[in-house]
Design a protein around this motif. Structure first.
Motif, PDB file in Angstrom:
ATOM      1  N   ILE A 112      23.368  45.615  38.409  1.00 10.35           N
ATOM      2  CA  ILE A 112      22.828  44.852  37.286  1.00 10.35           C
ATOM      3  C   ILE A 112      21.446  44.419  37.362  1.00 10.35           C
ATOM      4  N   PHE A 113      20.529  44.297  36.090  1.00 10.11           N
ATOM      5  CA  PHE A 113      19.232  43.752  35.893  1.00 10.11           C
ATOM      6  C   PHE A 113      18.228  44.882  36.754  1.00 10.11           C
ATOM      7  N   THR A 114      18.761  45.859  37.337  1.00 10.61           N
ATOM      8  CA  THR A 114      17.890  46.845  38.083  1.00 10.61           C
ATOM      9  C   THR A 114      17.897  48.101  37.335  1.00 10.61           C
ATOM     10  N   PRO A 115      16.554  48.628  36.831  1.00 11.13           N
ATOM     11  CA  PRO A 115      16.430  49.956  36.179  1.00 11.13           C
ATOM     12  C   PRO A 115      16.699  50.784  37.248  1.00 11.13           C
ATOM     13  N   ALA A 116      17.337  52.054  36.602  1.00  8.62           N
ATOM     14  CA  ALA A 116      17.651  53.357  37.247  1.00  8.62           C
ATOM     15  C   ALA A 116      16.344  54.100  37.962  1.00  8.62           C
ATOM     16  N   VAL A 117      15.172  53.798  37.321  1.00  7.90           N
ATOM     17  CA  VAL A 117      13.666  54.222  37.928  1.00  7.90           C
ATOM     18  C   VAL A 117      12.767  53.294  37.342  1.00  7.90           C
TER      19      VAL A 117
ATOM     20  N   ARG B 115      23.153  47.121  27.432  1.00  6.44           N
ATOM     21  CA  ARG B 115      22.266  48.271  27.876  1.00  6.44           C
ATOM     22  C   ARG B 115      20.672  48.144  27.492  1.00  6.44           C
ATOM     23  N   GLN B 116      19.922  48.526  28.152  1.00  3.16           N
ATOM     24  CA  GLN B 116      18.629  48.569  27.611  1.00  3.16           C
ATOM     25  C   GLN B 116      18.131  50.022  28.056  1.00  3.16           C
ATOM     26  N   SER B 117      17.526  50.902  26.948  1.00  5.33           N
ATOM     27  CA  SER B 117      17.277  52.256  27.006  1.00  5.33           C
ATOM     28  C   SER B 117      15.831  52.269  27.916  1.00  5.33           C
ATOM     29  N   PRO B 118      15.413  53.316  28.521  1.00  8.67           N
ATOM     30  CA  PRO B 118      14.077  53.338  29.176  1.00  8.67           C
ATOM     31  C   PRO B 118      13.103  52.993  28.054  1.00  8.67           C
TER      32      PRO B 118
ATOM     33  N   PHE C 149     -11.470  40.439  28.942  1.00 11.45           N
ATOM     34  CA  PHE C 149     -10.482  40.771  27.688  1.00 11.45           C
ATOM     35  C   PHE C 149      -9.256  41.564  28.141  1.00 11.45           C
ATOM     36  N   TRP C 150      -8.224  40.987  27.924  1.00  9.07           N
ATOM     37  CA  TRP C 150      -6.869  41.727  28.369  1.00  9.07           C
ATOM     38  C   TRP C 150      -5.871  41.915  27.148  1.00  9.07           C
ATOM     39  N   SER C 151      -5.052  42.990  27.451  1.00 13.58           N
ATOM     40  CA  SER C 151      -4.003  43.288  26.594  1.00 13.58           C
ATOM     41  C   SER C 151      -2.556  43.525  27.192  1.00 13.58           C
ATOM     42  N   ARG C 152      -1.477  43.083  26.849  1.00 18.97           N
ATOM     43  CA  ARG C 152      -0.315  43.364  27.427  1.00 18.97           C
ATOM     44  C   ARG C 152       0.596  43.958  26.522  1.00 18.97           C
ATOM     45  N   ASN C 153       1.294  45.005  26.878  1.00 22.91           N
ATOM     46  CA  ASN C 153       2.187  45.535  25.874  1.00 22.91           C
ATOM     47  C   ASN C 153       1.315  46.160  24.541  1.00 22.91           C
ATOM     48  N   ILE C 154       0.240  47.054  24.831  1.00 23.61           N
ATOM     49  CA  ILE C 154      -0.392  47.419  23.688  1.00 23.61           C
ATOM     50  C   ILE C 154       0.280  48.100  22.625  1.00 23.61           C
ATOM     51  N   THR C 155       1.268  48.959  22.948  1.00 22.29           N
ATOM     52  CA  THR C 155       2.082  49.706  21.848  1.00 22.29           C
ATOM     53  C   THR C 155       3.146  48.712  21.234  1.00 22.29           C
ATOM     54  N   ASP C 156       3.268  47.493  21.644  1.00 25.44           N
ATOM     55  CA  ASP C 156       4.178  46.632  20.835  1.00 25.44           C
ATOM     56  C   ASP C 156       5.466  47.151  21.259  1.00 25.44           C
ATOM     57  N   GLN C 157       5.979  47.503  22.228  1.00 25.21           N
ATOM     58  CA  GLN C 157       7.354  48.259  22.400  1.00 25.21           C
ATOM     59  C   GLN C 157       8.113  46.922  22.563  1.00 25.21           C
ATOM     60  N   GLN C 158       9.513  46.956  21.829  1.00 23.99           N
ATOM     61  CA  GLN C 158      10.351  45.974  21.935  1.00 23.99           C
ATOM     62  C   GLN C 158      11.419  46.326  22.989  1.00 23.99           C
ATOM     63  N   TYR C 159      11.893  45.287  23.755  1.00 26.06           N
ATOM     64  CA  TYR C 159      12.661  45.598  24.856  1.00 26.06           C
ATOM     65  C   TYR C 159      13.318  44.389  25.284  1.00 26.06           C
ATOM     66  N   ILE C 160      14.379  44.381  26.008  1.00 24.25           N
ATOM     67  CA  ILE C 160      15.317  43.272  26.321  1.00 24.25           C
ATOM     68  C   ILE C 160      14.582  42.740  27.925  1.00 24.25           C
ATOM     69  N   SER C 161      14.126  41.694  27.932  1.00 24.51           N
ATOM     70  CA  SER C 161      13.623  41.214  29.109  1.00 24.51           C
ATOM     71  C   SER C 161      14.663  40.618  30.140  1.00 24.51           C
TER      72      SER C 161
ATOM     73  N   PHE D 190      27.249  36.057  28.260  1.00 24.01           N
ATOM     74  CA  PHE D 190      27.859  35.359  26.981  1.00 24.01           C
ATOM     75  C   PHE D 190      27.263  35.701  25.832  1.00 24.01           C
ATOM     76  N   GLY D 191      26.363  36.676  25.736  1.00 22.78           N
ATOM     77  CA  GLY D 191      25.615  37.135  24.528  1.00 22.78           C
ATOM     78  C   GLY D 191      24.064  36.784  24.384  1.00 22.78           C
ATOM     79  N   ALA D 192      23.537  35.832  25.137  1.00 23.22           N
ATOM     80  CA  ALA D 192      22.325  35.686  24.821  1.00 23.22           C
ATOM     81  C   ALA D 192      21.429  36.629  25.404  1.00 23.22           C
ATOM     82  N   VAL D 193      20.382  37.093  24.710  1.00 26.28           N
ATOM     83  CA  VAL D 193      19.534  37.900  24.869  1.00 26.28           C
ATOM     84  C   VAL D 193      18.243  37.560  24.678  1.00 26.28           C
ATOM     85  N   HIS D 194      17.144  37.857  25.367  1.00 29.60           N
ATOM     86  CA  HIS D 194      15.743  37.521  25.288  1.00 29.60           C
ATOM     87  C   HIS D 194      14.932  38.822  25.235  1.00 29.60           C
ATOM     88  N   ILE D 195      14.247  38.911  23.890  1.00 31.60           N
ATOM     89  CA  ILE D 195      13.394  40.233  23.633  1.00 31.60           C
ATOM     90  C   ILE D 195      12.230  39.633  24.148  1.00 31.60           C
TER      91      ILE D 195
END
Length: 106
Positions: free
Chosen positions: A1-6, A47-50, A69-81, A86-91
């Motif tokens: 758990i908490f570990t991406p496949a790749v 589950r979190q998709s790639p 000047f910096w930018s993070r997540n430039i494409t505004d990708q939505q994902y679960i961090s 118990f159901g709590a999810v942090h986007i």
């Protein structure tokens, strides 16, 4: 758990001195990160998709200071961090932009 496949990352950075006597230069960096499918609990029901992230940074520097000047997540990708059984999810944060200034005494 908490570990991406790749997990993959590619970073490209360019740097050039523009005023040699002042040791002033420019620096540009781009980063691409890919995280594969991952699960957040033992029953694999959360589950979190790639997904992919793009980050960038550009600025000037001297011996003692930097301004970027910096930018993070430039494409505004939505994902679960992170998520819990118990159901709590942090986007994760949306596209974020900012300025950073650093000064070093040494």
């Amino acid at each position: 758990i908490f570990t991406p496949a790749v997990t993959s990352m590619l970073a490209v950075q360019y740097e050039r001195i523009i005023f040699p006597k002042a040791h002033m230069g420019i620096r540009v960096r781009g980063e691409w990160t890919y995280l594969g499918e991952q699960y957040f609990n033992l029953s694999n029901s959360i589950r979190q998709s790639p997904y992919q992230l793009l980050n960038a940074r550009a600025g000037i520097y001297t011996r003692r200071s930097e301004f970027y000047f910096w930018s993070r997540n430039i494409t505004d990708q939505q994902y679960i961090s992170y998520a819990y059984d118990f159901g709590a999810v942090h986007i994760a944060p949306p596209a974020t932009y900012g300025l950073t200034y650093r000064y070093s005494i040494n």
